[in-house]
Design an enzyme around this catalytic site. Sequence first.
Site, PDB file in Angstrom:
ATOM      1  N   SER A 250       0.859  -1.182   0.000  1.00 40.27           N
ATOM      2  CA  SER A 250       0.000   0.000   0.000  1.00 40.27           C
ATOM      3  C   SER A 250       0.892   1.228   0.000  1.00 40.27           C
ATOM      4  O   SER A 250       2.084   1.147   0.346  1.00 40.27           O
ATOM      5  CB  SER A 250      -0.876   0.005   1.259  1.00 40.27           C
ATOM      6  OG  SER A 250      -1.514   1.247   1.462  1.00 40.27           O
TER       7      SER A 250
ATOM      8  N   TYR B   8      -2.443  -1.371  10.420  1.00 42.71           N
ATOM      9  CA  TYR B   8      -2.412  -1.421   8.951  1.00 42.71           C
ATOM     10  C   TYR B   8      -1.056  -0.941   8.422  1.00 42.71           C
ATOM     11  O   TYR B   8      -0.432  -1.589   7.579  1.00 42.71           O
ATOM     12  CB  TYR B   8      -3.544  -0.560   8.393  1.00 42.71           C
ATOM     13  CG  TYR B   8      -3.751  -0.686   6.902  1.00 42.71           C
ATOM     14  CD1 TYR B   8      -4.587  -1.667   6.385  1.00 42.71           C
ATOM     15  CD2 TYR B   8      -3.128   0.182   6.017  1.00 42.71           C
ATOM     16  CE1 TYR B   8      -4.796  -1.775   5.012  1.00 42.71           C
ATOM     17  CE2 TYR B   8      -3.322   0.076   4.650  1.00 42.71           C
ATOM     18  CZ  TYR B   8      -4.154  -0.904   4.148  1.00 42.71           C
ATOM     19  OH  TYR B   8      -4.348  -1.012   2.793  1.00 42.71           O
TER      20      TYR B   8
END
Length: 257
Positions: free
Chosen positions: A139, A152
């Site tokens: 990401s 995350y």
Amino acid sequence: MDLKGKTAIVTGSNSGIGLGVVRELARAGADVVLNSFTDRDEDHDLARAIGDEFGVTARYIRADLSKGDEARKLIEDSGRCDILMNNAGIQHVAGIEDFPTERWDAIIAIMLSSAFHTAAVAVPMMREQGWGRIINLASAHGLRASPYKSAYVAAKHGVVGLTKVIALETAQDPITANAICPGYVMTPLVEDQIPDTMKKYDMDRETAIKEVILERQPSKDFATVEQIGGVATFLCSAAAAQITGTTISVDGGWTAR
């Protein structure tokens, strides 16, 4: 692109980015294994529909990737793994002092530990077969941080590091390992968030998207699941044979800042 004769396993692939990647790999001729933690008729129907559409073998295998033994069994049960894409993921947003321990554990297990477990089984298969591609979905948050996303961000940074280690350990094999780092991608989950954002900030759709959701994405446009699938397919090509141990950002300029 011709991936006929290759088998691709994509985790977390019955919707969103994972499904987009499955479709692009199948379009290129790869047999595909779809996966999620559910075991519904519609999951198996989806695999059959993809097989029929692209003329490939497509199967659905349930595995709960929060459990290491199930992540490893997914690869074993597939029988063959030429292309592995670790895509499965979940999210939770909270300040560090309020972040639930069980959510931290689940996010790390599903997004980071599962990639270790699947790769640990896939790499020997790839070595024996003489070819392999490992693609980990990281990401922009694997390269940058944001507040309230401790698990995350930690998991995605870990995925980038794990990818580099796998690449170094397989550098003299015909195997590559790379991470794709998307920014915001238009998926059903993101689409569902838009009305709530509009209501919260009293904005029309376009303004809510550009000024709130895509505030960090300079292009002010979403990537698509087809684009992520296209990048994954490229990484399986001969042109990408010397691309290993790196990240490819698909983030509309987010990490250029």
